[in-house]
Write a protein that holds these residues in place. Sequence first.
Motif, PDB file in Angstrom:
ATOM      1  N   ILE A 241       0.881  -1.124  -0.195  1.00  0.00           N
ATOM      2  CA  ILE A 241       0.186  -0.143  -0.004  1.00  0.00           C
ATOM      3  C   ILE A 241       1.103   1.229  -0.070  1.00  0.00           C
ATOM      4  N   THR A 242       0.590   2.251  -0.910  1.00  0.00           N
ATOM      5  CA  THR A 242       1.424   3.361  -1.013  1.00  0.00           C
ATOM      6  C   THR A 242       0.299   4.738  -0.743  1.00  0.00           C
ATOM      7  N   ILE A 243       0.884   5.419  -0.231  1.00  0.00           N
ATOM      8  CA  ILE A 243       0.247   6.731   0.214  1.00  0.00           C
ATOM      9  C   ILE A 243       1.077   7.803  -0.438  1.00  0.00           C
ATOM     10  N   LEU A 244       0.867   8.641  -1.422  1.00  0.00           N
ATOM     11  CA  LEU A 244       1.601   9.642  -2.126  1.00  0.00           C
ATOM     12  C   LEU A 244       0.862  10.858  -2.554  1.00  0.00           C
ATOM     13  N   SER A 245       1.469  11.734  -2.876  1.00  0.00           N
ATOM     14  CA  SER A 245       0.869  13.129  -3.508  1.00  0.00           C
ATOM     15  C   SER A 245       0.555  13.056  -4.998  1.00  0.00           C
ATOM     16  N   GLY A 246      -0.757  13.053  -5.051  1.00  0.00           N
ATOM     17  CA  GLY A 246      -1.329  13.103  -6.606  1.00  0.00           C
ATOM     18  C   GLY A 246      -0.881  14.463  -7.258  1.00  0.00           C
ATOM     19  N   LEU A 247      -0.536  15.393  -6.239  1.00  0.00           N
ATOM     20  CA  LEU A 247      -0.330  16.791  -6.906  1.00  0.00           C
ATOM     21  C   LEU A 247       1.084  16.875  -7.474  1.00  0.00           C
ATOM     22  N   LYS A 248       1.915  15.926  -7.156  1.00  0.00           N
ATOM     23  CA  LYS A 248       3.213  15.849  -7.858  1.00  0.00           C
ATOM     24  C   LYS A 248       3.233  15.249  -9.205  1.00  0.00           C
ATOM     25  N   GLU A 249       3.937  15.796  -9.973  1.00  0.00           N
ATOM     26  CA  GLU A 249       3.821  15.579 -11.577  1.00  0.00           C
ATOM     27  C   GLU A 249       4.533  13.922 -11.617  1.00  0.00           C
ATOM     28  N   GLY A 250       3.789  13.140 -12.298  1.00  0.00           N
ATOM     29  CA  GLY A 250       4.382  11.776 -12.621  1.00  0.00           C
ATOM     30  C   GLY A 250       4.604  10.887 -11.487  1.00  0.00           C
ATOM     31  N   ALA A 251       4.072  11.247 -10.310  1.00  0.00           N
ATOM     32  CA  ALA A 251       3.975  10.342  -9.021  1.00  0.00           C
ATOM     33  C   ALA A 251       3.664   8.906  -9.467  1.00  0.00           C
ATOM     34  N   LEU A 252       2.506   8.787  -9.922  1.00  0.00           N
ATOM     35  CA  LEU A 252       1.923   7.466 -10.056  1.00  0.00           C
ATOM     36  C   LEU A 252       3.010   6.541 -10.911  1.00  0.00           C
ATOM     37  N   LEU A 253       3.351   6.920 -12.004  1.00  0.00           N
ATOM     38  CA  LEU A 253       4.233   6.223 -12.973  1.00  0.00           C
ATOM     39  C   LEU A 253       5.566   5.907 -11.997  1.00  0.00           C
ATOM     40  N   LYS A 254       6.190   6.983 -11.277  1.00  0.00           N
ATOM     41  CA  LYS A 254       7.480   6.744 -10.544  1.00  0.00           C
ATOM     42  C   LYS A 254       7.158   5.744  -9.626  1.00  0.00           C
ATOM     43  N   GLU A 255       6.193   5.703  -8.726  1.00  0.00           N
ATOM     44  CA  GLU A 255       5.866   4.664  -7.766  1.00  0.00           C
ATOM     45  C   GLU A 255       5.847   3.198  -8.320  1.00  0.00           C
ATOM     46  N   VAL A 256       5.037   3.020  -9.527  1.00  0.00           N
ATOM     47  CA  VAL A 256       4.928   1.710 -10.263  1.00  0.00           C
ATOM     48  C   VAL A 256       6.213   1.221 -11.040  1.00  0.00           C
ATOM     49  N   PHE A 257       7.026   2.324 -11.778  1.00  0.00           N
ATOM     50  CA  PHE A 257       7.970   1.928 -12.543  1.00  0.00           C
ATOM     51  C   PHE A 257       9.404   2.109 -12.237  1.00  0.00           C
ATOM     52  N   THR A 258       9.466   2.576 -10.871  1.00  0.00           N
ATOM     53  CA  THR A 258      10.941   2.708 -10.433  1.00  0.00           C
ATOM     54  C   THR A 258      11.063   1.941  -8.920  1.00  0.00           C
ATOM     55  N   LYS A 259      12.171   1.619  -8.811  1.00  0.00           N
ATOM     56  CA  LYS A 259      12.752   1.023  -7.673  1.00  0.00           C
ATOM     57  C   LYS A 259      12.647   2.094  -6.600  1.00  0.00           C
ATOM     58  N   LYS A 260      12.962   3.254  -6.447  1.00  0.00           N
ATOM     59  CA  LYS A 260      12.934   4.249  -5.573  1.00  0.00           C
ATOM     60  C   LYS A 260      11.262   4.491  -5.357  1.00  0.00           C
ATOM     61  N   GLY A 261      10.425   4.386  -6.318  1.00  0.00           N
ATOM     62  CA  GLY A 261       9.171   4.835  -5.856  1.00  0.00           C
ATOM     63  C   GLY A 261       8.911   6.163  -5.781  1.00  0.00           C
ATOM     64  N   CYS A 262       7.712   6.630  -4.983  1.00  0.00           N
ATOM     65  CA  CYS A 262       7.280   7.777  -4.417  1.00  0.00           C
ATOM     66  C   CYS A 262       6.257   7.594  -3.443  1.00  0.00           C
ATOM     67  N   GLY A 263       6.349   8.617  -2.485  1.00  0.00           N
ATOM     68  CA  GLY A 263       5.689   8.488  -1.195  1.00  0.00           C
ATOM     69  C   GLY A 263       6.091   7.582  -0.263  1.00  0.00           C
ATOM     70  N   THR A 264       5.149   7.037   0.754  1.00  0.00           N
ATOM     71  CA  THR A 264       5.328   6.040   1.601  1.00  0.00           C
ATOM     72  C   THR A 264       4.779   4.829   1.253  1.00  0.00           C
ATOM     73  N   MET A 265       5.322   3.539   1.115  1.00  0.00           N
ATOM     74  CA  MET A 265       4.917   2.408   0.741  1.00  0.00           C
ATOM     75  C   MET A 265       4.995   1.453   2.114  1.00  0.00           C
ATOM     76  N   ILE A 266       3.762   1.011   2.373  1.00  0.00           N
ATOM     77  CA  ILE A 266       3.906   0.010   3.549  1.00  0.00           C
ATOM     78  C   ILE A 266       3.701  -1.340   2.976  1.00  0.00           C
ATOM     79  N   THR A 267       4.577  -2.310   3.769  1.00  0.00           N
ATOM     80  CA  THR A 267       4.506  -3.524   3.386  1.00  0.00           C
ATOM     81  C   THR A 267       4.557  -4.496   4.520  1.00  0.00           C
ATOM     82  N   ARG A 268       4.184  -5.914   4.411  1.00  0.00           N
ATOM     83  CA  ARG A 268       3.953  -6.804   5.601  1.00  0.00           C
ATOM     84  C   ARG A 268       5.430  -6.759   6.369  1.00  0.00           C
TER      85      ARG A 268
END
Length: 268
Positions: A241-268
């Motif tokens: 689960i990731t919480i990120l800012s939709g106001l930042k350009e390209g945040a969604l694609l950065k989260e999905v397609f890069t190792k660094k991601g964007c925002g905060t990712m919560i995992t088990r």
Amino acid sequence: MNMTAAIRETLMYQNLFSSRVFLIKISGKVLNHSCFFEIIRDIALLQKSGVQVILVHGCGYQIDAQLVKIDEEIKKDNGVRITSFRAMKVIVKIAQEYRNKIIVQLKKQNCAVYGDCEQAIIAHKTSPHNYTGEIVRIKKRAIKKILSRGIAVIAPLGVSKSGDFLNINADHVAFSLAVAFKAAKLIFMTDVSGIYGDQGIISELTVEEAKILMRQKLITGGMIPKTLSCINALSKGVSSITILSGLKEGALLKEVFTKKGCGTMITR
């Protein structure tokens, strides 16, 4: 990272997530921002890359503004709206309006997209005169059929057994659907950049680390119920689960397609 490495990274994640279900929840504030049209383009790219997208939208910001206009009292309990009959009429109109706005824009990106999902969320009233609903059941087969054809756009509405519309907290809709489909990713596109710690945005958290931050009161306010719901969803099969800012350009694609991601990712 050079261009070749970036392309390799993108293709690796594209292959990893092909045919997987992503649940994307867009907040009402993000829907009203100029970045909305860019987000639509990015969601279209996800779908065309093979991801199965369920898109849930909020509209609390818009509902509050309209209720003020008609002089209807806004009542909430722990962030969840208490919905009068009069407010419910406003909510249905606004929720359907924004659902249709999203569908129109996705169709402009040549996406197959469907929004006839309200009957797929069965709910019951939380009290006799409160039109806020709690989800009882998800008609998974109906939504699965839509996903086989395109993007499913879901408003924060459910129906009771008697056929009445009920208002449902959009976060609750997102969590319930993510659990039902065991989503590979549940992404919250909000107006905040993620979960903050002492040193700023925390890029990745485990469930145990999130619990520690709550005990230390570093996670506070409205982020507490969201974090608790994240922990619950992860325990029921959601991968991340990731919480990120939709106001930042390209945040969604950065989260999905890069190792660094964007925002905060919560995992088990």
